[in-house]
Design a protein around this motif. Structure first.
Motif: not given
Length: 365
Positions: A43-50, A86-87, A89-94
């Motif tokens: 599990l990821i809690t922060h966008a920087l960990d994606l 989802a953390p 920032g997930f949508v921005d990453w996707a």
């Protein structure tokens, strides 16, 4: 391969360092579903960990994250409560993933799978009208098994490919009180506008012969849902007697039911009006198929009280009155749909010559 098995195999192989063929999970990564407790990705809690695209993450790593944060539709329109958050920032990453060329990923099929999965995760977070195709589970009161329905992507011209709240509420009412609501003659029941088949499946399980009808473009999905659930229920001793036919309310005379001269003691309808033309079309269909000379003839109707459809509902009440029907029973209840909580209205209409006391249609919502 089942979703759980694919997830389990992928997780164990990835952890052991063995490369996993992407085709083994291609059937699960793009569909929202319920995942077991052991998921692909920590599990990821922060966008920087994606996974950073600059680091050229592997196909397995990207798909692991995309699978982990797939939205689950839940049961009975109360979706997403079992999904893994989802953390931020997930949508921005996707979105960046969809826009990336993924040049470091070998194989066009693998890249397409990643893009499709990322697009699905974004769509799932844009509301029901943007959601991808999905399988949904519905639990109806007093039934031993849940009902699994497939719903293609929703568009404005395919509203019958979605399950609506009215069908679930009417299904619950019938499983609670069908012996009080439907005559004991066990005559065949007609459903007008069967959609994905929830209500018709329930009527079949309750032991009523049912004719499900809808537009031609809706029938393939309706048959798929009926066949799948028929097999599931038959393994538990149920044998639903359900037939499916095309019936266009705007051209009733073209239907096989009209050409056979079919008449029905009970007609059931849920959420039937989406335009100003529908009241007249629906009244024409009811007038054609209801068995007017039967003292037990009735139309059971459930619909949501959408604020923008007050005039259309009033027109429907007038059109039903014009074909010789009067409301004899009514009720309101709160329920859910994909678009939130709503108030739903239920009523029974019968030929006026067989009733002494009725409800004034001017009092209907």
């Amino acid at each position: 391969m089942t979703v759980s098995r694919a997830l389990s195999e992928f997780s164990s192989e990835s952890n052991s360092g063995v490369s996993t063929p992407l085709t083994s999970i291609s059937s699960v990564v793009s569909l929202p579903t319920q995942f077991p407790s052991r998921v692909f990705s920590p599990l990821i809690t922060h966008a920087l960990d994606l996974p950073s695209l600059r680091s050229k993450p592997s196909s397995q790593e990207l798909l692991a994250v995309l699978c982990t944060y797939a939205r689950n539709q839940g049961k009975n329109f109360r979706g997403n409560e079992e999904s893994i958050p989802a953390p931020e920032g997930f949508v921005d990453w996707a979105t960046r993933l969809v826009g990336s060329g993924l040049e470091w990923i070998e194989g066009e099929d693998d890249r397409e799978l990643i893009w499709d999965s990322a697009s699905a995760r974004i769509a799932e977070r844009c509301g029901r009208t943007a959601a991808p195709s999905m399988e949904r589970e519905f639990e109806v009161r007093n039934l031993d098994l849940s009902i699994i329905l497939y719903e293609p992507s929703l568009t404005a011209d395919s509203l019958g490919l979605k399950t609506w709240g009215s069908s679930l509420l009417l299904a619950n009412r019938l499983t609670d009180r069908h012996q009080d609501l439907i005559p004991s003659s066990r005559r065949r029941v007609l459903e007008l506008g069967s959609g994905t088949g929830l209500l018709g499946i329930v009527l079949g399980v309750l032991g009523y012969p049912v004719l499900l009808t809808d537009l031609g473009e809706i029938l393939p999905n309706l048959r798929l849902n009926m066949d799948r659930n028929r097999d599931r229920f038959s393994r538990c001793g149920y044998s639903p007697d359900v037939n499916i036919e095309e019936l266009n309310w705007a051209d009733v005379e073209a239907s096989a039911a009209y050409q056979r001269g079919d008449k029905f003691e009970t007609i059931v309808i849920s959420d039937p009006i989406y335009s100003s033309e529908h009241p007249q079309y629906l009244a024409n269909a009811v007038g054609q198929f209801l068995e007017y000379d039967n003292p037990q003839a009735q139309v059971i109707l459930q619909l949501p009280l959408r604020p923008k459809f007050v005039d259309v509902r009033s027109d429907l009440w007038r059109k039903l009155r014009d074909i010789g029907l009067k409301p004899t029973r009514q009720d309101h209840e709160s329920g859910w749909d994909d678009f939130g909580e709503e108030i739903f209205f239920w009523s029974i209409w019968r030929p006026r010559e067989f009733i002494d006391i009725c409800i004034d249609i001017d009092s209907l919502p």
